[in-house]
Design an enzyme around this catalytic site. Structure first.
Site, short mmCIF file in Angstrom:
data_model
loop_
_atom_site.label_atom_id
_atom_site.label_comp_id
_atom_site.label_asym_id
_atom_site.label_seq_id
_atom_site.Cartn_x
_atom_site.Cartn_y
_atom_site.Cartn_z
N LEU A 117 0.81 -1.22 0.00
CA LEU A 117 0.00 0.00 0.00
C LEU A 117 0.84 1.28 0.00
O LEU A 117 1.91 1.32 0.59
CB LEU A 117 -0.93 0.01 1.22
CG LEU A 117 -1.89 -1.18 1.36
CD1 LEU A 117 -2.74 -1.02 2.62
CD2 LEU A 117 -2.78 -1.34 0.13
N HIS B 14 -3.47 4.25 -2.54
CA HIS B 14 -4.45 3.36 -1.92
C HIS B 14 -5.10 4.05 -0.71
O HIS B 14 -6.31 3.93 -0.49
CB HIS B 14 -3.77 2.07 -1.43
CG HIS B 14 -3.09 1.27 -2.51
ND1 HIS B 14 -1.74 1.03 -2.51
CD2 HIS B 14 -3.59 0.66 -3.61
CE1 HIS B 14 -1.42 0.30 -3.57
NE2 HIS B 14 -2.53 0.06 -4.26
N GLN C 257 -9.45 0.61 -16.33
CA GLN C 257 -10.10 -0.28 -15.35
C GLN C 257 -11.39 0.35 -14.82
O GLN C 257 -12.42 -0.33 -14.68
CB GLN C 257 -9.12 -0.58 -14.22
CG GLN C 257 -9.70 -1.36 -13.08
CD GLN C 257 -8.63 -1.79 -12.09
OE1 GLN C 257 -7.99 -2.81 -12.29
NE2 GLN C 257 -8.41 -1.03 -11.04
N LYS D 175 1.95 7.66 -7.93
CA LYS D 175 2.34 6.65 -6.94
C LYS D 175 1.94 5.27 -7.47
O LYS D 175 0.85 5.10 -8.02
CB LYS D 175 1.63 6.90 -5.62
CG LYS D 175 1.98 8.25 -5.04
CD LYS D 175 2.36 8.15 -3.60
CE LYS D 175 2.69 9.54 -3.10
NZ LYS D 175 3.65 9.51 -2.00
N SER D 176 2.83 4.30 -7.27
CA SER D 176 2.55 2.94 -7.72
C SER D 176 3.39 1.97 -6.90
O SER D 176 4.54 2.28 -6.54
CB SER D 176 2.94 2.81 -9.20
OG SER D 176 3.01 1.45 -9.56
P1 AMP Z 1 -3.42 -1.85 -7.23
O1 AMP Z 1 -3.05 -2.29 -5.86
O2 AMP Z 1 -2.27 -1.27 -8.01
O3 AMP Z 1 -4.23 -2.87 -7.99
O4 AMP Z 1 -4.40 -0.61 -7.03
C1 AMP Z 1 -5.56 -0.73 -6.26
C2 AMP Z 1 -6.40 0.50 -6.45
O5 AMP Z 1 -5.65 1.66 -6.07
C3 AMP Z 1 -6.83 0.72 -7.90
O6 AMP Z 1 -8.16 1.20 -7.93
C4 AMP Z 1 -5.85 1.76 -8.38
O7 AMP Z 1 -6.33 2.54 -9.45
C5 AMP Z 1 -5.68 2.59 -7.13
N1 AMP Z 1 -4.43 3.34 -7.21
C6 AMP Z 1 -3.18 2.85 -7.40
N2 AMP Z 1 -2.29 3.86 -7.46
C7 AMP Z 1 -2.98 5.01 -7.32
C8 AMP Z 1 -2.62 6.39 -7.32
N3 AMP Z 1 -1.37 6.80 -7.48
N4 AMP Z 1 -3.62 7.30 -7.14
C9 AMP Z 1 -4.91 6.90 -6.98
N5 AMP Z 1 -5.30 5.61 -6.98
C10 AMP Z 1 -4.36 4.69 -7.15
#
Ligand code: AMP
Length: 281
Positions: free
Chosen positions: A33, A37, A153, A184-185
């Site tokens: 996270l 998230h 998505q 952020k990722s």
């Molecule tokens: P993930 O864990 O990468 O599958 O992401 C889970 C959720 O968090 C998804 O709905 C993503 O679009 C959202 N998410 C991931 N990174 C970001 C971000 N930088 N800003 C906003 N939402 C995010």
């Protein structure tokens, strides 16, 4: 915060909560996270009685040569972030809990998959739609929060909710960025030091496109060329795609108008990054 690994158990607890008129806000993640998230969780916390977070690295949405095995995982850290964000129930199932030995039904997405990540990652959105269908049936959310970081998505889940009649309200949440603009990722940890410095240029290229549109450019090809030039000049990343569509239909445009998305994916050595902006012209 209660932690569940059994679908049946969390579903029964939530059914009981719902019989007591509690509203359920749901955030689906693959864990590791970060503030993106957390932004989703904060929105869910504000708008619902109970907040449910799932952490599940879903094998169905990874291609054979993708990073399912190496995707970052750290449950202890995630647990403490989830507590801080006010999560009530954390659902952390195993792959076997979700899919058993051999699932007999999977969801197949018909529209909006022949572009962007859908084209580059065949089967990815079938995997996403299948797992989200299961999570919606397990968690029974009133509202589900998804980030615009994954804008395709969001569009596809909107279609899933409409077409399968889920009584769920989809709440899109804006992209959360690092100070230098990098979205952020969880995968950002895989960037090498020099790649991390260059990675801010992805957002810079999108801002350049936005400025060009602001000063009257309406040709999508010119916008795409501008972005590609910037990324090629400023980074060592390999461009996977740069595309422009109507949003949320993801239809091609000859002339930019209405609500549009400009989206890109760039491969670095150990991380493929995506980013986008949506604009109304
Ligand atoms: P993930 O864990 O990468 O599958 O992401 C889970 C959720 O968090 C998804 O709905 C993503 O679009 C959202 N998410 C991931 N990174 C970001 C971000 N930088 N800003 C906003 N939402 C995010």
């Amino acid at each position: 915060m209660k932690i569940f690994t059994s679908a049946k158990e969390i579903q029964q607890v939530i059914l009981h909560d719902k019989s007591n008129k509690k509203s359920i806000g749901y955030v689906a993640t693959m864990g590791y996270l970060h503030e993106g998230h957390v932004a989703l969780l904060e929105n869910a916390r504000r708008e619902n009685d109970l907040v449910v977070l799932s952490i599940f690295v879903n094998p169905l949405q990874f291609g054979p040569n993708e990073d399912f095995e190496t995707y970052p995982r750290d449950l202890a850290r995630d647990e403490s972030l989830a507590v801080d964000a006010g999560v009530d129930y954390l659902f952390y199932p195993t792959v076997y809990e979700m899919y058993g030995d051999d699932p007999s039904v999977k969801v197949n997405v018909q529209n909006r998959t022949d572009c962007l990540c859908g084209r580059k990652r065949p089967g990815h959105f079938d995997g996403v739609a299948t797992v989200i269908t299961k999570f919606f049936n397990i968690v029974l959310p009133d509202k589900a929060y998804f980030g615009m970081k994954d804008a395709q998505q969001v569009a596809i889940i909107d279609g899933l909710i409409q077409d399968f009649n889920f009584p769920v309200e989809l709440v899109p949440v804006d992209i959360i960025r690092e100070e230098d603009g990098l979205a952020k990722s969880s995968r950002n940890v895989f960037l090498l030091e020099d790649e991390r410095l260059e990675a801010k240029e992805l957002y810079q290229s999108l801002l350049k496109a936005k400025t060009a549109i602001g000063t009257g450019e309406r040709n999508p090809q010119k916008i795409i060329a501008l972005i590609k030039e910037h990324i090629q000049a400023e980074t060592k990343g390999i461009i996977d795609y740069v595309e422009v569509y109507q949003y949320p239909d993801l239809k091609l445009l000859d002339v930019l108008s209405g609500k549009i998305i400009i989206a890109l994916a760039v491969k670095f050595k150990h991380a493929r990054l995506i980013d986008n902006i949506t604009l109304t012209i």
